[in-house]
Design a protein around this motif. Structure first.
Motif, PDB file in Angstrom:
ATOM      1  N   ASN A 112       0.818  -1.211   0.000  1.00 22.42           N
ATOM      2  CA  ASN A 112       0.000   0.000   0.000  1.00 22.42           C
ATOM      3  C   ASN A 112       0.849   1.256   0.000  1.00 22.42           C
ATOM      4  N   LEU A 113       1.893   1.256   0.821  1.00 16.05           N
ATOM      5  CA  LEU A 113       2.708   2.454   0.981  1.00 16.05           C
ATOM      6  C   LEU A 113       3.421   2.836  -0.311  1.00 16.05           C
ATOM      7  N   VAL A 114       4.028   1.873  -0.992  1.00 14.75           N
ATOM      8  CA  VAL A 114       4.728   2.227  -2.232  1.00 14.75           C
ATOM      9  C   VAL A 114       3.735   2.602  -3.324  1.00 14.75           C
ATOM     10  N   SER A 115       2.547   2.023  -3.313  1.00 15.28           N
ATOM     11  CA  SER A 115       1.556   2.401  -4.324  1.00 15.28           C
ATOM     12  C   SER A 115       1.028   3.811  -4.087  1.00 15.28           C
ATOM     13  N   ILE A 116       0.944   4.216  -2.823  1.00 17.70           N
ATOM     14  CA  ILE A 116       0.538   5.590  -2.512  1.00 17.70           C
ATOM     15  C   ILE A 116       1.558   6.578  -3.077  1.00 17.70           C
ATOM     16  N   GLY A 117       2.848   6.245  -2.955  1.00 21.77           N
ATOM     17  CA  GLY A 117       3.880   7.123  -3.507  1.00 21.77           C
ATOM     18  C   GLY A 117       3.696   7.341  -4.998  1.00 21.77           C
ATOM     19  N   GLU A 118       3.424   6.276  -5.732  1.00 17.01           N
ATOM     20  CA  GLU A 118       3.244   6.409  -7.176  1.00 17.01           C
ATOM     21  C   GLU A 118       1.942   7.138  -7.504  1.00 17.01           C
ATOM     22  N   ALA A 119       0.887   6.888  -6.719  1.00 17.60           N
ATOM     23  CA  ALA A 119      -0.381   7.590  -6.941  1.00 17.60           C
ATOM     24  C   ALA A 119      -0.222   9.087  -6.698  1.00 17.60           C
ATOM     25  N   PHE A 120       0.493   9.453  -5.629  1.00 19.36           N
ATOM     26  CA  PHE A 120       0.758  10.871  -5.363  1.00 19.36           C
ATOM     27  C   PHE A 120       1.589  11.488  -6.493  1.00 19.36           C
ATOM     28  N   ALA A 121       2.578  10.729  -6.993  1.00 17.70           N
ATOM     29  CA  ALA A 121       3.435  11.258  -8.062  1.00 17.70           C
ATOM     30  C   ALA A 121       2.626  11.551  -9.326  1.00 17.70           C
ATOM     31  N   VAL A 122       1.784  10.619  -9.725  1.00 18.93           N
ATOM     32  CA  VAL A 122       0.975  10.826 -10.926  1.00 18.93           C
ATOM     33  C   VAL A 122      -0.003  11.985 -10.717  1.00 18.93           C
ATOM     34  N   SER A 123      -0.609  12.067  -9.535  1.00 11.94           N
ATOM     35  CA  SER A 123      -1.534  13.164  -9.249  1.00 11.94           C
ATOM     36  C   SER A 123      -0.819  14.509  -9.327  1.00 11.94           C
ATOM     37  N   HIS A 124       0.356  14.581  -8.683  1.00  9.58           N
ATOM     38  CA  HIS A 124       1.114  15.838  -8.665  1.00  9.58           C
ATOM     39  C   HIS A 124       1.512  16.263 -10.063  1.00  9.58           C
ATOM     40  N   GLN A 125       2.043  15.354 -10.845  1.00  8.05           N
ATOM     41  CA  GLN A 125       2.517  15.690 -12.184  1.00  8.05           C
ATOM     42  C   GLN A 125       1.373  15.968 -13.150  1.00  8.05           C
ATOM     43  N   SER A 126       0.175  15.564 -12.772  1.00  6.60           N
ATOM     44  CA  SER A 126      -0.995  15.864 -13.604  1.00  6.60           C
ATOM     45  C   SER A 126      -1.682  17.157 -13.190  1.00  6.60           C
TER      46      SER A 126
END
Length: 318
Positions: free
Chosen positions: A180-194
């Motif tokens: 869960n924790l590493v997937s949150i990092g990637e979800a935050f990254a995609v959200s931020h860059q979008s």
């Protein structure tokens, strides 16, 4: 009843604090003399060794950072086993391997003591309020002996079955939290860059099918920038190793776990093994050249369900 508590780290100190709040005659033992003194100031007494703790107490609780640490505390010449006697109770609250807890339980039973494994889940913030969940492995008779003590430290208590079952389930749930924790990092990254506002991204995930306990807790301290959940990267590496050992023994090929472990290994190499575990998300921040931050999120987690009287035995079918 006098209870001895060995291991006053980030988690153990919270569990021992719950015992004190419930009026327990508590004896504590830890290598950190400062934390022992702080408990003495709250009414606990201290012991010079694990052996002395076991000799003076009816119940001994261990809450230690690794299987190796627990083996040392139990088996050293001045260890817990040397002080155990018939009808005493040993509660193992560390996250450890099921084969190791069974091995040590056999040694305890040879001295006439009763062993129960009781790993916890829910985070230090819930341990501090007595709202943590507890898995309990052992015979039904042993569970009944341990339950009044566990009810002082946790609210949801699950008898998982025979000795070893609780350790397996704790390792499984810790594995899921790490994924869960590493997937949150990637979800935050995609959200931020979008171009999505990070507070809005947090809320969208929280109210959706994508939410999780990890997102709703650790996601907050990531957006604050403290990353502080009182859990470190080396502990994740240890728990992931235990999970993969279980899979190896069952001859199960894993696809996700090796990738997730490599991500945590990389984070430990970058930031140090004692860095806080949510800093694995910092790898994503560095990849996009930005920090994932938003106003209004706490630096430390606070239990949203404050301590209440009573407890709940989950799925008790015996």
């Amino acid at each position: 009843m006098r209870i001895g508590f060995i291991g006053l780290g980030n988690l153990g100190s919270k569990l021992a604090g719950s015992l004190l709040r419930n009026g327990v005659d508590l004896v504590v033992r830890d290598l950190d003399e400062a934390v022992v003194r702080s408990f003495a100031g709250m009414g606990a007494s201290s012991a010079a060794s694990p052996k002395e703790t076991a000799e003076r107490c009816d119940v001994v609780i261990t809450c230690l950072p690794s299987p190796a640490a627990c083996a040392e505390v139990m088996e050293a010449p001045d260890g817990v086993l040397a002080g155990l006697a018939p009808r005493k109770l040993w509660l193992e609250m560390s996250t450890t391997g099921e084969s190791e807890v069974r091995r040590l339980a056999t040694l305890a039973s040879e001295r006439g003591a009763v062993a129960v494994e009781c790993p916890v889940s829910g985070g230090c913030h819930r341990a501090a309020t007595g709202n943590i969940s507890i898995f309990c492995g052992g015979s039904r008779e042993a569970f009944d002996l341990a339950l009044p003590i566990l009810a002082m430290m946790g609210r949801k208590i699950l008898h998982t079955g025979p000795l070893g079952s609780a350790s397996i389930l704790k390792v499984v749930t810790n594995y899921l939290a790490s994924v869960n924790l590493v997937s949150i990092g990637e979800a935050f990254a995609v959200s931020h860059q979008s171009g999505i506002d990070m507070a809005t991204a947090f809320e969208a995930i929280r109210i959706s099918s994508g939410t999780s306990f990890v997102h709703e807790t650790e996601g907050q301290v990531i957006l604050n920038g403290s990353y502080d959940i009182g859990f470190t990267l080396d502990l994740v590496q240890k728990d992931m190793g235990l999970f993969m050992d279980l899979a190896d023994r069952a001859e199960l090929p894993l696809e996700v776990a090796p990738v997730v472990l490599e991500m945590f290994n990389d984070a430990a190499a970058r930031y140090g093994s004692r860095a806080l575990s949510p800093r694995v998300v910092q790898r994503c921040e560095e990849a996009v050249g930005a920090e994932f931050r938003a106003r209004g999120f706490p630096a430390e987690l606070i239990d949203d369900e404050p301590e209440q009287a009573g407890y709940e035995v989950i799925a008790d079918r015996d």
